[in-house]
Write a protein that holds these residues in place. Structure first.
Motif, PDB file in Angstrom:
ATOM      1  N   SER A  83      -4.422  16.080  16.859  1.00  0.00           N
ATOM      2  CA  SER A  83      -5.306  17.078  17.453  1.00  0.00           C
ATOM      3  C   SER A  83      -6.408  16.407  18.251  1.00  0.00           C
ATOM      4  CB  SER A  83      -5.912  17.981  16.372  1.00  0.00           C
ATOM      5  OG  SER A  83      -6.685  17.217  15.469  1.00  0.00           O
ATOM      6  N   GLY A  84      -6.915  17.129  19.241  1.00  0.00           N
ATOM      7  CA  GLY A  84      -7.976  16.618  20.091  1.00  0.00           C
ATOM      8  C   GLY A  84      -8.334  17.659  21.134  1.00  0.00           C
ATOM      9  N   PRO A  85      -9.163  17.293  22.094  1.00  0.00           N
ATOM     10  CA  PRO A  85      -9.568  18.251  23.125  1.00  0.00           C
ATOM     11  C   PRO A  85      -8.373  18.773  23.919  1.00  0.00           C
ATOM     12  CG  PRO A  85     -10.990  16.313  23.154  1.00  0.00           C
ATOM     13  CD  PRO A  85      -9.851  15.993  22.239  1.00  0.00           C
ATOM     14  N   GLY A 133      -4.411  14.450  28.318  1.00  0.00           N
ATOM     15  CA  GLY A 133      -4.979  13.812  27.135  1.00  0.00           C
ATOM     16  C   GLY A 133      -4.139  14.049  25.903  1.00  0.00           C
ATOM     17  N   GLN A 134      -3.637  15.262  25.748  1.00  0.00           N
ATOM     18  CA  GLN A 134      -2.779  15.561  24.603  1.00  0.00           C
ATOM     19  C   GLN A 134      -1.509  14.728  24.642  1.00  0.00           C
ATOM     20  OE1 GLN A 134      -3.950  20.162  25.016  1.00  0.00           O
ATOM     21  NE2 GLN A 134      -2.165  19.839  23.714  1.00  0.00           N
ATOM     22  N   LEU A 135      -0.905  14.608  25.805  1.00  0.00           N
ATOM     23  CA  LEU A 135       0.315  13.816  25.921  1.00  0.00           C
ATOM     24  C   LEU A 135       0.033  12.338  25.684  1.00  0.00           C
ATOM     25  CD1 LEU A 135       2.031  15.563  28.955  1.00  0.00           C
ATOM     26  CD2 LEU A 135       2.893  15.425  26.614  1.00  0.00           C
ATOM     27  N   ARG A 136      -1.083  11.870  26.173  1.00  0.00           N
ATOM     28  CA  ARG A 136      -1.432  10.461  25.971  1.00  0.00           C
ATOM     29  C   ARG A 136      -1.601  10.162  24.482  1.00  0.00           C
ATOM     30  NH1 ARG A 136      -2.989   6.766  29.710  1.00  0.00           N
ATOM     31  NH2 ARG A 136      -4.063   4.922  28.931  1.00  0.00           N
ATOM     32  N   ARG A 137      -2.295  11.055  23.763  1.00  0.00           N
ATOM     33  CA  ARG A 137      -2.471  10.853  22.322  1.00  0.00           C
ATOM     34  C   ARG A 137      -1.144  10.956  21.582  1.00  0.00           C
ATOM     35  NH1 ARG A 137      -7.021  14.062  23.594  1.00  0.00           N
ATOM     36  NH2 ARG A 137      -5.995  15.978  22.881  1.00  0.00           N
ATOM     37  N   GLY A 138      -0.323  11.931  21.972  1.00  0.00           N
ATOM     38  CA  GLY A 138       0.963  12.102  21.301  1.00  0.00           C
ATOM     39  C   GLY A 138       1.881  10.915  21.495  1.00  0.00           C
ATOM     40  N   ALA A 143       0.750  21.133  22.708  1.00  0.00           N
ATOM     41  CA  ALA A 143       0.722  22.537  22.302  1.00  0.00           C
ATOM     42  C   ALA A 143      -0.701  23.079  22.352  1.00  0.00           C
ATOM     43  CB  ALA A 143       1.285  22.702  20.893  1.00  0.00           C
ATOM     44  N   LEU A 144      -0.800  24.358  22.671  1.00  0.00           N
ATOM     45  CA  LEU A 144      -2.058  25.086  22.589  1.00  0.00           C
ATOM     46  C   LEU A 144      -1.712  26.563  22.404  1.00  0.00           C
ATOM     47  CD1 LEU A 144      -5.129  25.129  22.704  1.00  0.00           C
ATOM     48  CD2 LEU A 144      -4.963  25.367  25.199  1.00  0.00           C
ATOM     49  N   ASN A 145      -1.938  27.063  21.188  1.00  0.00           N
ATOM     50  CA  ASN A 145      -1.583  28.448  20.865  1.00  0.00           C
ATOM     51  C   ASN A 145      -0.133  28.746  21.252  1.00  0.00           C
ATOM     52  OD1 ASN A 145      -4.174  29.012  19.832  1.00  0.00           O
ATOM     53  ND2 ASN A 145      -4.935  29.427  21.897  1.00  0.00           N
ATOM     54  N   ALA A 146       0.755  27.913  20.739  1.00  0.00           N
ATOM     55  CA  ALA A 146       2.169  27.966  21.124  1.00  0.00           C
ATOM     56  C   ALA A 146       3.048  28.606  20.059  1.00  0.00           C
ATOM     57  CB  ALA A 146       2.665  26.557  21.438  1.00  0.00           C
ATOM     58  N   ALA A 147       2.470  29.399  19.167  1.00  0.00           N
ATOM     59  CA  ALA A 147       3.238  29.933  18.045  1.00  0.00           C
ATOM     60  C   ALA A 147       4.410  30.809  18.476  1.00  0.00           C
ATOM     61  CB  ALA A 147       2.320  30.718  17.107  1.00  0.00           C
ATOM     62  N   ASP A 148       4.297  31.475  19.611  1.00  0.00           N
ATOM     63  CA  ASP A 148       5.381  32.343  20.062  1.00  0.00           C
ATOM     64  C   ASP A 148       6.564  31.549  20.620  1.00  0.00           C
ATOM     65  OD1 ASP A 148       3.970  34.594  19.346  1.00  0.00           O
ATOM     66  OD2 ASP A 148       3.171  34.957  21.352  1.00  0.00           O
ATOM     67  N   VAL A 152       6.417  14.723  17.211  1.00  0.00           N
ATOM     68  CA  VAL A 152       4.965  14.647  17.302  1.00  0.00           C
ATOM     69  C   VAL A 152       4.466  15.857  18.086  1.00  0.00           C
ATOM     70  CG1 VAL A 152       2.974  13.313  18.100  1.00  0.00           C
ATOM     71  CG2 VAL A 152       5.024  12.120  17.260  1.00  0.00           C
ATOM     72  N   ILE A 153       3.614  16.657  17.462  1.00  0.00           N
ATOM     73  CA  ILE A 153       2.975  17.772  18.140  1.00  0.00           C
ATOM     74  C   ILE A 153       1.530  17.378  18.417  1.00  0.00           C
ATOM     75  CG2 ILE A 153       2.339  20.210  18.050  1.00  0.00           C
ATOM     76  CD1 ILE A 153       5.335  19.811  18.004  1.00  0.00           C
ATOM     77  N   SER A 154       1.145  17.343  19.685  1.00  0.00           N
ATOM     78  CA  SER A 154      -0.212  16.978  20.076  1.00  0.00           C
ATOM     79  C   SER A 154      -0.942  18.244  20.510  1.00  0.00           C
ATOM     80  CB  SER A 154      -0.182  15.954  21.213  1.00  0.00           C
ATOM     81  OG  SER A 154      -1.484  15.510  21.512  1.00  0.00           O
ATOM     82  N   ASP A 155      -1.838  18.696  19.655  1.00  0.00           N
ATOM     83  CA  ASP A 155      -2.454  20.000  19.829  1.00  0.00           C
ATOM     84  C   ASP A 155      -3.822  19.906  20.494  1.00  0.00           C
ATOM     85  OD1 ASP A 155      -2.206  22.952  19.033  1.00  0.00           O
ATOM     86  OD2 ASP A 155      -4.196  22.425  18.268  1.00  0.00           O
ATOM     87  N   GLY A 156      -4.157  20.962  21.235  1.00  0.00           N
ATOM     88  CA  GLY A 156      -5.432  21.005  21.931  1.00  0.00           C
ATOM     89  C   GLY A 156      -6.399  22.025  21.365  1.00  0.00           C
ATOM     90  N   GLY A 157      -6.254  22.375  20.075  1.00  0.00           N
ATOM     91  CA  GLY A 157      -7.185  23.311  19.461  1.00  0.00           C
ATOM     92  C   GLY A 157      -6.620  24.696  19.248  1.00  0.00           C
ATOM     93  N   SER A 158      -5.388  24.787  18.824  1.00  0.00           N
ATOM     94  CA  SER A 158      -4.737  26.087  18.624  1.00  0.00           C
ATOM     95  C   SER A 158      -5.454  26.906  17.555  1.00  0.00           C
ATOM     96  CB  SER A 158      -3.273  25.900  18.223  1.00  0.00           C
ATOM     97  OG  SER A 158      -2.524  25.352  19.288  1.00  0.00           O
ATOM     98  N   ALA A 159      -5.552  28.218  17.812  1.00  0.00           N
ATOM     99  CA  ALA A 159      -6.162  29.140  16.858  1.00  0.00           C
ATOM    100  C   ALA A 159      -5.133  30.086  16.259  1.00  0.00           C
ATOM    101  CB  ALA A 159      -7.278  29.931  17.539  1.00  0.00           C
ATOM    102  N   ASP A 160      -3.859  29.847  16.511  1.00  0.00           N
ATOM    103  CA  ASP A 160      -2.801  30.697  15.974  1.00  0.00           C
ATOM    104  C   ASP A 160      -2.022  29.929  14.907  1.00  0.00           C
ATOM    105  OD1 ASP A 160      -1.345  28.911  17.471  1.00  0.00           O
ATOM    106  OD2 ASP A 160      -0.462  30.409  18.813  1.00  0.00           O
ATOM    107  N   GLU A 161      -0.743  30.231  14.736  1.00  0.00           N
ATOM    108  CA  GLU A 161       0.061  29.615  13.684  1.00  0.00           C
ATOM    109  C   GLU A 161       0.787  28.353  14.130  1.00  0.00           C
ATOM    110  OE1 GLU A 161       0.138  30.646  10.443  1.00  0.00           O
ATOM    111  OE2 GLU A 161      -1.524  31.878  11.181  1.00  0.00           O
ATOM    112  N   THR A 162       0.374  27.766  15.249  1.00  0.00           N
ATOM    113  CA  THR A 162       1.065  26.582  15.762  1.00  0.00           C
ATOM    114  C   THR A 162       1.125  25.462  14.724  1.00  0.00           C
ATOM    115  OG1 THR A 162       0.439  27.075  18.049  1.00  0.00           O
ATOM    116  CG2 THR A 162       1.047  24.813  17.562  1.00  0.00           C
TER     117      THR A 162
END
Length: 226
Positions: A61-63, A68-73, A11-16, A38-48
């Motif tokens: 969370s991570g870069p 990379g997000q999928l690997r961490r998740g 996810a990245l700013n996926a609130a919508d 598992v939600i692997s986020d890349g730095g969301s700035a919204d309500e994700t």
């Protein structure tokens, strides 16, 4: 016995889009399939994050980098099977029964969903038809078709590479026996609608060809985002 499937969503700013994705996963809970989300986020700035936490998800969370997000998740997930979805994907009703049947009868093979767009008209059907044909003929589904894979097979294939684009292609090329599930993943069409269906489709094909020719995924991602 724990439920067999871990859902992993980058996810990245996926609130919508994330609420719709999660709503369509509810039938999997009722069927006893889903062990965790598992939600692997890349730095969301919204309500994700708030949405994920309200749903009881594990938050990683991570870069920002799709691979990379999928690997961490996937590394954080504990299920015997991984079901990887994009945040703008909504699984068609009946998906839980199809997945349960595949777990029992699919001989452990990795699987993906048929693609459909949440848009009407000739072009959405044409583009989705090409994507489904590509997946069937060349065993090359993209990430917006979802991926159901046994953890052992995922790890044996090396997992998702930490790259910002074509991480899905890199993984599925190393998986044997890919098969289509008899239900659809309904994905958002915003990028196609903004760029034009033919233009976006041609750019996607050109990007794939460049990747197969050895182009740097970082440079491909930069060009893709323009």
């Amino acid at each position: 016995m724990p439920a067999p499937v871990s859902i992993v969503i980058p996810a990245l700013n996926a609130a919508d889009e994330l609420p719709g994705c999660l709503e369509h996963l509810m039938e999997g809970l009722g069927a006893g399939l889903i062990r965790e989300l598992v939600i692997s986020d890349g730095g969301s700035a919204d309500e994700t994050r708030a949405i994920a936490q309200a749903a009881g998800a594990e938050w990683i969370s991570g870069p920002a980098s799709r691979g990379g997000q999928l690997r961490r998740g996937c590394a954080a997930a504990r299920g015997e099977w991984l079901l990887v979805l994009h945040a703008d994907t909504r699984l068609e009703p009946g998906w839980a029964a199809a997945v349960a049947r595949h777990l029992q009868e699919g001989q452990g093979r990795p699987a993906y969903f048929r693609l459909r767009f949440r848009a009407r008209g000739l072009m959405p059907g044409w583009v989705a038809g090409w994507a489904n044909l590509r997946a069937r003929l060349f065993a090359l589904p993209y990430g917006d078709q979802g991926l159901l894979v046994r953890r052992g097979d995922y790890e044996a294939a090396g997992g998702y590479p930490d790259q910002p684009l074509m991480e899905d292609v890199a993984l599925v090329r190393r998986l044997a026996g890919l098969t289509a599930l008899p239900c659809a993943a309904l994905t958002g069409a915003a990028r196609f609608q903004r760029a034009g269906w033919l233009r976006r489709g041609a750019r996607n094909l050109w990007t794939l060809m460049r990747y197969f020719s050895g182009a740097d995924p970082e440079k491909l991602a930069a060009a893709y985002r323009k």
